[in-house]
Design an enzyme around this catalytic site. Structure first.
Site, short mmCIF file in Angstrom:
data_model
loop_
_atom_site.label_atom_id
_atom_site.label_comp_id
_atom_site.label_asym_id
_atom_site.label_seq_id
_atom_site.Cartn_x
_atom_site.Cartn_y
_atom_site.Cartn_z
CG HIS A 1 -1.97 -1.07 1.18
ND1 HIS A 1 -3.16 -0.97 0.51
CD2 HIS A 1 -1.98 -2.31 1.74
CE1 HIS A 1 -3.86 -2.09 0.66
NE2 HIS A 1 -3.15 -2.91 1.39
CG ASN B 1 -7.90 -4.33 0.55
OD1 ASN B 1 -7.17 -3.34 0.66
ND2 ASN B 1 -7.46 -5.55 0.72
#
Ligand code: NDP
Length: 503
Positions: free
Chosen positions: A57, A130
């Protein structure tokens, strides 16, 4: 000498610069004098501008906003954030891609991170999910191995479809998430046109101290918009930072993106009787059995003034819950509870929760002291131990969660004979492919799978491709045949090798 006025250029310690472009030298041609501290300070700070990149990420975008309660869910939770219809809570949201580095393309085929920090009066609550409701694995012990396959090959330093499909084909629990990734939802048009999911199962506790289990869903109010594979690749060549630009410009132009927060609720009794494991991160809870319940609206309406300060230094942790919201036995969640704060302590330091974007704007009282970059007064003269006879800081037993009973034994469990469908990796992706996707989405997904699997190379190419084809066949025979055809594989040979594989 001039006055030390507010508009003078200074060192970090406040010494006014007399010069900012010419280094102190012996004669006009040099050499440079070691005593030019201003030169050293400028260079030394520059050398330290980068903090460790997040391992996953790392490429992200963020914005501040507001969460507004629209519906009463107090029967499920006593969390103060939800205690009144119309109540508003400040939030910070960070979106991200997962596998790429900080300079990678925003339109890569990849899940997208969707992390929300709610600054509630009972502490900061982080929902760190997510844009997909499931994940590739269901046991945290696998995480490092899995992520290595999504990053760079140790020899070539290139992304490697061989590593990816080798790992996925050896871990059929990944199939559900791989199918979603290979559909056009794997390449969303920026961050505004996708859903977010808390993904894990969490719990909620109400004022009567009763527990239910919940899933969180943020449904985009902008509608779903996706790129085809070709469009995503074309955008990569045109604008690496497409999603960052799209978000910043939308908010600057007053087009504040919104998501509708909904929950699914399961009682403890139901959780013992579902055909699937409700704490398995590779499974969804079917909407037919567990309908979505409206909760509120998330709106992003303020770009951070400084990207590094707020987006790069943002630190989210699923462990950060508040009264009325709790964990669940979900093994992946349990692994993340420990791992996320650990990553932040490494990346930002042990006092990372004092950085403004991470700081709770309400009371924080504890006896943690010292550590690098302790900049909040460090508790001043107040006692640094508990209990003590000098302050009135106490615990509050009304915040206690109900007890939970366990009736199992300790082991590194892998229950091959599980009756509750723990090892059914095929039914839910089959339902998605057959019953949810349109014909166009099915065609695009199959084309994307063929394109991605074509990248598998090397001596184990046939083994890896056949093993993955077995999983596609088990999910849907027509899907398997079409992928095999696209890869030029003899279907009969694959049928014969259906027993190939670990499980
Ligand atoms: P439903 O028909 O009630 O729901 C299907 C869901 O699938 C919708 O939430 C829809 O999201 C979402 N969806 C549509 N296309 C895709 C795609 N290409 N990739 C991922 N999600 C998509 O069915 P069920 O609840 O019975 O679930 C059937 C299957 O749908 C599941 O096996 C799962 O694969 C998938 N799914 C289920 C979710 C759940 O929480 N139950 C959540 C997301 C997916 P949208 O409304 O945004 O279009």
């Amino acid at each position: 000498m001039s006055d030390h006025a507010h508009n003078k250029l200074t060192t970090a310690s406040g010494r006014v610069y007399a010069e900012n472009e010419n280094t102190k030298t012996v004669g006009p041609r040099g050499p440079v004098l070691l005593e030019d501290y201003i030169l050293h300070e400028k260079m030394a700070h520059f050398n330290r501008e980068r903090i460790p990149e997040r391992v996953v990420h790392s490429k992200g975008s963020g914005a501040f906003g507001t969460f507004t309660v629209t519906d009463d869910i107090s029967q499920y939770t006593r969390a103060k954030i939800f205690n009144k219809v119309g109540k508003k809570t400040k939030v910070f949201v960070r979106f991200s891609t997962v596998g790429g580095e900080k300079g990678s393309a925003d339109t890569e085929r990849d899940p997208r991170g969707f992390a929300v920090k709610f600054y509630t009066e009972d502490g900061n609550w982080d929902l760190v999910g997510n844009n997909t409701p499931v994940f590739f694995i269901k046991d945290p012990k696998k995480f490092g191995d899995f992520i290595h396959t999504q990053k760079r090959d140790p020899y070539s330093n290139l992304k490697s479809p061989t590593m990816m499909w080798d790992y996925w084909s050896l871990n059929p629990e990944s199939l559900h998430q791989v199918l979603i990734l290979m559909s056009d939802r794997g390449t969303p048009v920026g961050y505004r046109f996708m859903n977010g999911y808390g993904s894990h199962t969490f719990s909620m506790i109400n004022a009567k101290n009763e527990r239910v289990y919940v899933k969180f869903h943020f449904k985009t109010a902008q509608g779903i918009k996706t790129f085809t594979d070709a469009e995503a690749n074309a955008m990569k060549a045109k604008d690496l930072d497409f999603a960052q630009r799209d978000l910043v410009e939308a908010i600057d132009n007053g087009q504040f993106p919104k998501w509708n927060l909904k929950i699914q609720v399961m009682t403890e009794e139901q959780s013992r009787n579902t055909e699937f494991n409700p704490f398995d991160l590779t499974k969804v809870w079917p909407h037919g059995d567990f309908p979505l319940i409206d909760v509120g609206v998330l709106e992003l309406n303020q770009n951070p003034d400084n990207y590094f300060q707020d987006v790069e230094q943002a630190a989210f942790a699923p462990a950060h819950v508040v009264d009325g919201i709790g964990y669940s036995p979900d093994k992946m969640l349990q692994g993340r509870l420990l791992s996320y704060p650990d990553a932040h302590r490494y990346r930002l330091g042990s006092n990372y929760e004092q950085i403004p974007v991470n700081k709770c704007p309400f009371a924080v009282n504890n006896y943690q002291r010292d550590g690098q970059m302790r900049v909040d007064g460090n508790g001043g003269r107040k006692p640094n131990y508990w209990p003590n006879s000098f302050d009135n800081i106490s615990v509050d037993e009304s915040y206690k969660e109900p007890s939970d009973s366990l009736d199992s034994s300790i082991a590194d469990w892998y229950d091959r004979n599980s009756k509750i469908g723990d090892h059914d990796h095929y039914s839910q992706p089959r339902a998605l492919f057959r019953e949810v996707m349109t014909v166009e989405e099915q065609d695009n997904t199959i084309r994307n799978v063929i394109g991605a699997m074509s990248g598998v190379t090397g001596p184990n190419r046939e083994l890896i491709i056949n093993r993955q084809l077995c999983h596609w066949f088990r999910m849907d025979e027509d899907f398997g045949r079409r992928v095999a055809d696209g890869l030029g594989v003899n279907v009969n040979a694959v049928m014969e090798s259906m027993n190939v594989g670990r499980r």
